[in-house]
Enzyme design. Structure first.
Site, PDB file in Angstrom:
ATOM      1  N   TYR A   1      -1.236  -0.256  10.097  1.00 16.27           N
ATOM      2  CA  TYR A   1      -1.623  -0.556   8.912  1.00 16.27           C
ATOM      3  C   TYR A   1      -0.217  -0.114   8.374  1.00 16.27           C
ATOM      4  O   TYR A   1       0.214  -0.455   7.483  1.00 16.27           O
ATOM      5  CB  TYR A   1      -2.919   0.190   8.511  1.00 16.27           C
ATOM      6  CG  TYR A   1      -3.081  -0.212   7.210  1.00 16.27           C
ATOM      7  CD1 TYR A   1      -2.980  -1.606   6.691  1.00 16.27           C
ATOM      8  CD2 TYR A   1      -2.542   0.368   5.951  1.00 16.27           C
ATOM      9  CE1 TYR A   1      -3.287  -2.015   5.466  1.00 16.27           C
ATOM     10  CE2 TYR A   1      -3.573   0.076   4.860  1.00 16.27           C
ATOM     11  CZ  TYR A   1      -3.033  -0.844   4.115  1.00 16.27           C
ATOM     12  OH  TYR A   1      -3.677  -1.592   2.794  1.00 16.27           O
TER      13      TYR A   1
ATOM     14  N   SER B   1       0.711  -1.229   0.020  1.00 15.16           N
ATOM     15  CA  SER B   1      -0.347  -0.211  -0.115  1.00 15.16           C
ATOM     16  C   SER B   1       1.029   1.212  -0.170  1.00 15.16           C
ATOM     17  O   SER B   1       1.596   1.177   0.427  1.00 15.16           O
ATOM     18  CB  SER B   1      -0.833  -0.039   1.189  1.00 15.16           C
ATOM     19  OG  SER B   1      -1.410   1.114   1.541  1.00 15.16           O
TER      20      SER B   1
END
Length: 268
Positions: A163, A152
């Protein structure tokens, strides 16, 4: 959008997180591109993906061989079982595409509860680590194979610290394993998606924003994602799947260790 047909002809392709989102889109596209599939997820909705992939293969008058596996890939036992079933029932794994992961909550790091920090890391780092560990020995022994990790660009983002750390770990793992595995003929690469438009999730990642403050924090994530894209929009599922399938194919045979941002100009 399209490239030369048959990019994955004759390859056994394992896709994790295949029940929905990018994983599902990749599975259907891989079927169109000639792959035989092993689809893993912890949800029975993976069977719907198998049906969609079979229909996609049928568009090219091809009967798809597809194995589905239910597993919790946050555990080593789950990943090991998927790899074992795949190799024993379909043959060698030529390509492993690791698409499990995703932000569960959105909030500044200093207010993140410790148990939720651990849950984010388990969701977005360990499935990739375990699957790489499960498939690498066979690939290195055969002297061929490709792993494509889905990371990501949120490694540079707000309100997603755990995350972001998990996906930074995926990037580091990709680079490290590429260096370790190149001599054995194995490639390890990754894409780094930005914000992606997708249908409503049939399997929620978490409870969603539970207060006005949490809704505001999530809104900040959306605003930052759009502001970071040169196009000022989210990408489509197809725009994420095509680079993954390309990197998985022999057309990318001289690419390893790279993390390709697929985020409308946001480099992460």
């Amino acid at each position: 959008m399209g490239l030369e047909a048959g990019l994955l002809d004759g390859k056994n392709v394992l896709v994790t997180g295949a029940a929905q989102g990018i994983g599902r889109e990749v599975a259907v596209l891989a079927a169109r591109q000639g792959a035989e599939l092993i689809l893993a997820d912890r949800s029975e909705l993976v069977e719907d993906t198998a049906q969609a992939a079979a229909a996609a293969a049928g568009e090219h008058r091809r009967q798809l061989r597809c194995l589905t596996a239910l597993a919790d890939l946050e555990t080593w036992e789950g990943a090991e079982d998927v790899a074992y079933r795949a190799t024993s029932e379909t043959g060698d794994i030529d390509v492993c595409i690791n698409a499990v992961g995703g932000t569960i909550w959105a909030k500044p790091y200093d207010v993140y509860e410790p148990d939720r920090i651990e849950a984010e890391i388990r969701r977005s780092l360990f499935p990739t680590m375990w699957m790489c560990r499960a498939v690498l020995p066979g690939m290195k022994q055969r002297g061929t194979g490709t792993i494509v990790n889905v990371s990501s660009v949120a490694t540079r983002g707000i309100n997603r610290g755990p995350y972001s750390a998990a996906k930074g770990g995926v990037n580091a793992l990709t680079a490290s394993l590429a260096m370790e595995s190149a001599e054995a003929g194995v490639r390890v690469v990754a894409t780094a998606p930005g914000g992606t438009e997708a249908p409503p999730r049939r399997i929620p990642r978490g409870p969603g924003p539970e207060s006005d403050q949490e809704k505001a924090w999530f809104g900040q994530v959306v605003d930052q994602t759009l502001d970071s894209s040169a196009f000022g929009r989210y990408g489509t599922l197809a725009e994420q799947a095509w680079p993954i399938v390309f990197l998985a194919s022999d057309a990318a045979s001289y690419i390893t260790g790279s993390v390709l941002p697929v985020a409308g100009g946001d480099q992460g």
